[in-house]
Scaffold this active site. Structure first.
Site, PDB file in Angstrom:
ATOM      1  N   ARG A  54       0.844  -1.188   0.000  1.00  0.00           N
ATOM      2  CA  ARG A  54       0.000   0.000   0.000  1.00  0.00           C
ATOM      3  C   ARG A  54       0.881   1.241   0.000  1.00  0.00           C
ATOM      4  NH1 ARG A  54      -3.396  -2.744  -1.674  1.00  0.00           N
ATOM      5  NH2 ARG A  54      -5.430  -3.238  -0.793  1.00  0.00           N
TER       6      ARG A  54
ATOM      7  N   HIS B  51      -1.109   0.489  -9.824  1.00  0.00           N
ATOM      8  CA  HIS B  51      -1.790  -0.472  -8.934  1.00  0.00           C
ATOM      9  C   HIS B  51      -2.371  -1.652  -9.731  1.00  0.00           C
ATOM     10  CE1 HIS B  51      -3.944  -0.835  -4.795  1.00  0.00           C
ATOM     11  NE2 HIS B  51      -3.745  -2.027  -5.350  1.00  0.00           N
TER      12      HIS B  51
HETATM   13  P1  NAP Z   1      -1.729 -11.846   4.581  1.00  0.00           P
HETATM   14  O1  NAP Z   1      -1.913 -13.230   4.046  1.00  0.00           O
HETATM   15  O2  NAP Z   1      -2.704 -11.323   5.573  1.00  0.00           O
HETATM   16  O3  NAP Z   1      -0.248 -11.784   5.200  1.00  0.00           O
HETATM   17  C1  NAP Z   1       0.211 -10.694   5.902  1.00  0.00           C
HETATM   18  C2  NAP Z   1       1.642 -10.949   6.347  1.00  0.00           C
HETATM   19  O4  NAP Z   1       2.154  -9.740   6.918  1.00  0.00           O
HETATM   20  C3  NAP Z   1       1.745 -12.039   7.421  1.00  0.00           C
HETATM   21  O5  NAP Z   1       2.903 -12.810   7.228  1.00  0.00           O
HETATM   22  C4  NAP Z   1       1.867 -11.213   8.701  1.00  0.00           C
HETATM   23  O6  NAP Z   1       2.602 -11.845   9.755  1.00  0.00           O
HETATM   24  C5  NAP Z   1       2.658 -10.029   8.213  1.00  0.00           C
HETATM   25  N1  NAP Z   1       2.450  -8.877   9.110  1.00  0.00           N
HETATM   26  C6  NAP Z   1       1.293  -8.282   9.462  1.00  0.00           C
HETATM   27  N2  NAP Z   1       1.508  -7.256  10.318  1.00  0.00           N
HETATM   28  C7  NAP Z   1       2.854  -7.239  10.516  1.00  0.00           C
HETATM   29  C8  NAP Z   1       3.703  -6.435  11.316  1.00  0.00           C
HETATM   30  N3  NAP Z   1       3.226  -5.445  12.078  1.00  0.00           N
HETATM   31  N4  NAP Z   1       5.032  -6.694  11.285  1.00  0.00           N
HETATM   32  C9  NAP Z   1       5.539  -7.687  10.530  1.00  0.00           C
HETATM   33  N5  NAP Z   1       4.773  -8.497   9.767  1.00  0.00           N
HETATM   34  C10 NAP Z   1       3.450  -8.266   9.751  1.00  0.00           C
HETATM   35  O7  NAP Z   1      -1.683 -10.772   3.397  1.00  0.00           O
HETATM   36  P2  NAP Z   1      -1.483 -11.047   1.826  1.00  0.00           P
HETATM   37  O8  NAP Z   1      -2.692 -11.718   1.257  1.00  0.00           O
HETATM   38  O9  NAP Z   1      -0.168 -11.700   1.627  1.00  0.00           O
HETATM   39  O10 NAP Z   1      -1.489  -9.552   1.246  1.00  0.00           O
HETATM   40  C11 NAP Z   1      -0.563  -8.572   1.660  1.00  0.00           C
HETATM   41  C12 NAP Z   1      -0.968  -7.200   1.117  1.00  0.00           C
HETATM   42  O11 NAP Z   1      -0.699  -7.100  -0.275  1.00  0.00           O
HETATM   43  C13 NAP Z   1      -2.456  -6.862   1.198  1.00  0.00           C
HETATM   44  O12 NAP Z   1      -2.826  -6.462   2.506  1.00  0.00           O
HETATM   45  C14 NAP Z   1      -2.592  -5.744   0.183  1.00  0.00           C
HETATM   46  O13 NAP Z   1      -2.400  -4.495   0.820  1.00  0.00           O
HETATM   47  C15 NAP Z   1      -1.439  -5.993  -0.780  1.00  0.00           C
HETATM   48  N6  NAP Z   1      -1.913  -6.314  -2.152  1.00  0.00           N
HETATM   49  C16 NAP Z   1      -1.532  -5.505  -3.180  1.00  0.00           C
HETATM   50  C17 NAP Z   1      -1.931  -5.803  -4.468  1.00  0.00           C
HETATM   51  C18 NAP Z   1      -1.488  -4.966  -5.628  1.00  0.00           C
HETATM   52  O14 NAP Z   1      -2.001  -5.148  -6.739  1.00  0.00           O
HETATM   53  N7  NAP Z   1      -0.551  -4.077  -5.456  1.00  0.00           N
HETATM   54  C19 NAP Z   1      -2.738  -6.922  -4.724  1.00  0.00           C
HETATM   55  C20 NAP Z   1      -3.109  -7.721  -3.645  1.00  0.00           C
HETATM   56  C21 NAP Z   1      -2.688  -7.409  -2.352  1.00  0.00           C
HETATM   57  P3  NAP Z   1       2.177 -13.253  10.424  1.00  0.00           P
HETATM   58  O15 NAP Z   1       2.429 -14.298   9.366  1.00  0.00           O
HETATM   59  O16 NAP Z   1       3.095 -13.368  11.560  1.00  0.00           O
HETATM   60  O17 NAP Z   1       0.730 -13.127  10.795  1.00  0.00           O
HETATM   61  C1  GLV Z   2      -5.257  -5.034  -4.209  1.00  0.00           C
HETATM   62  O1  GLV Z   2      -4.630  -4.068  -3.938  1.00  0.00           O
HETATM   63  C2  GLV Z   2      -5.765  -5.963  -3.241  1.00  0.00           C
HETATM   64  O2  GLV Z   2      -5.704  -5.679  -2.040  1.00  0.00           O
HETATM   65  O3  GLV Z   2      -6.259  -7.035  -3.667  1.00  0.00           O
END
Ligand code: NAP
Ligand code: GLV
Length: 314
Positions: free
Chosen positions: A229, A277
């Site tokens: 983000r 994005h």
């Molecule tokens: P997720 O499965 O919820 O994983 C989040 C990870 O971050 C987990 O490993 C968590 O730790 C870690 N985390 C959370 N808070 C933390 C902190 N304070 N310090 C250190 N580590 C922390 O999320 P995801 O599905 O992988 O997605 C991640 C993000 O990608 C989304 O929230 C979104 O903002 C972004 N995204 C962007 C796009 C784009 O097109 N640019 C698309 C999709 C998603 P634990 O394992 O210890 O719980």
């Molecule tokens: C995109 O940014 C998502 O959170 O899926």
């Protein structure tokens, strides 16, 4: 599939095309489901599930019988910041295989393009210049976040033969990567990483994490990729850090203000690559499958898929 009483509202004001496709797929997948697209609400008391993408703040407070809000994507901060969210409403998110694959592809593209000096070959081609350059046999990459996306990115990098350290809140197991937790471990890993990839959810703990203290510890000549983000990044700190070569280049897919304003300095910065994005886009058909499954589970009183821990913030 039987239907729970009530309707499903799609509340994605700035994604009209996706809203239409999602509605069409849901109507096909769930017989008799009443699907409405904002601002057509019907009776607000009928709304049991909302699919949201950056809905107008406060809008969710209008539905007295709301059970579930589903994010039309992986991130949920746009729902959690809404002070009007009625208590007791469950939040789920949408992370399917195509989203994971697309994110892996984007990050590999960024890392490989930079590692193999693709840009300099393109510049040399324009000058008709034959100038081979070597590259290190292996690259060390630090992935911030070991969740659905960070974990898959780590695995893909390891499969390509790179050294990967993965940092998360609890030091989660991450597909063969060296797992780090707590800030001290992060500080130790930063000077060794040739690439740093941000895949953290946005929360009060992670906002502004990509800032001067981190940049000062980064390796000279390294790459920063922010696909999480825009508010993870302190923009002025990055501009300063790029002057010192720590990092030497940034690939940014997300921004504090989106669309990125036309006058923003990032557009023309020679050490910044901007994409709008698009790292991983939710596919409306795949999303409809997940939403339909959660509607079925809601109808039958079963546990929902991809439930967010509201206290934790992701
Ligand atoms: P997720 O499965 O919820 O994983 C989040 C990870 O971050 C987990 O490993 C968590 O730790 C870690 N985390 C959370 N808070 C933390 C902190 N304070 N310090 C250190 N580590 C922390 O999320 P995801 O599905 O992988 O997605 C991640 C993000 O990608 C989304 O929230 C979104 O903002 C972004 N995204 C962007 C796009 C784009 O097109 N640019 C698309 C999709 C998603 P634990 O394992 O210890 O719980
Ligand atoms: C995109 O940014 C998502 O959170 O899926």
């Amino acid at each position: 599939m039987d239907s729970v009483n009530g309707s499903l509202l799609i509340l994605m004001p700035d994604r009209e095309d996706d809203a239409g496709l999602l509605a069409a797929n849901l109507r096909e997948m769930v017989a008799g489901l009443e699907v409405r697209i904002w601002p057509e609400l019907g009776d607000p008391a009928d709304v049991r599930m909302v699919v949201s993408w950056r809905h107008p703040p406060g809008a969710l407070g209008r539905f007295p019988n709301l059970d579930v809000v589903a994010s039309f994507g992986a991130g949920v901060e746009h729902i959690l910041v809404d002070k009007g969210l009625p208590s007791g409403v469950r939040i789920v998110r949408t992370v399917d295989e195509s989203l994971v694959r697309d994110m892996v592809e984007y990050v590999l593209l960024a890392v490989v393009t930079w590692r193999r000096r693709w840009e300099s070959f393109q510049l040399n081609q324009a000058k008709g210049l034959w100038a081979p350059q070597s590259y290190p046999a292996q690259t060390s990459v630090l992935v911030l976040g070991a969740g659905r996306l960070g974990g898959a990115v780590s695995k893909a990098l390891i499969d390509l033969g790179h050294r990967v350290a993965s940092w998360s809140r609890t030091g989660s197991e991450s597909q063969g990567a060296r797992c780090l937790e707590v800030e001290g471990a992060l500080c130790e890993a930063l000077p060794h990483a040739e690439g740093v990839i941000c895949l953290l959810p946005l929360s009060s703990e992670t906002e502004g994490i990509l800032s001067r203290p981190m940049f000062e510890r980064m390796k000279e000549g390294s790459l920063l990729v922010n696909v999480a983000r825009g508010r993870h990044l302190v923009e002025e700190d990055l501009l300063d850090a790029l002057k010192r070569g720590r990092p030497a280049h940034a690939v940014l897919d997300v921004f504090r203000e989106e669309p990125l304003p036309a006058a923003h300095s990032f557009w023309t910065h020679p050490k910044i690559t901007v994409t709008p994005h698009v790292a991983a886009l939710t596919d409306p058909k795949e999303a409809a499958r997940r939403v339909a499954e959660n509607w079925r589970r809601l109808s039958e009183g079963e546990d929902l898929l991809d439930v967010v821990d509201v206290e934790r913030g992701y």
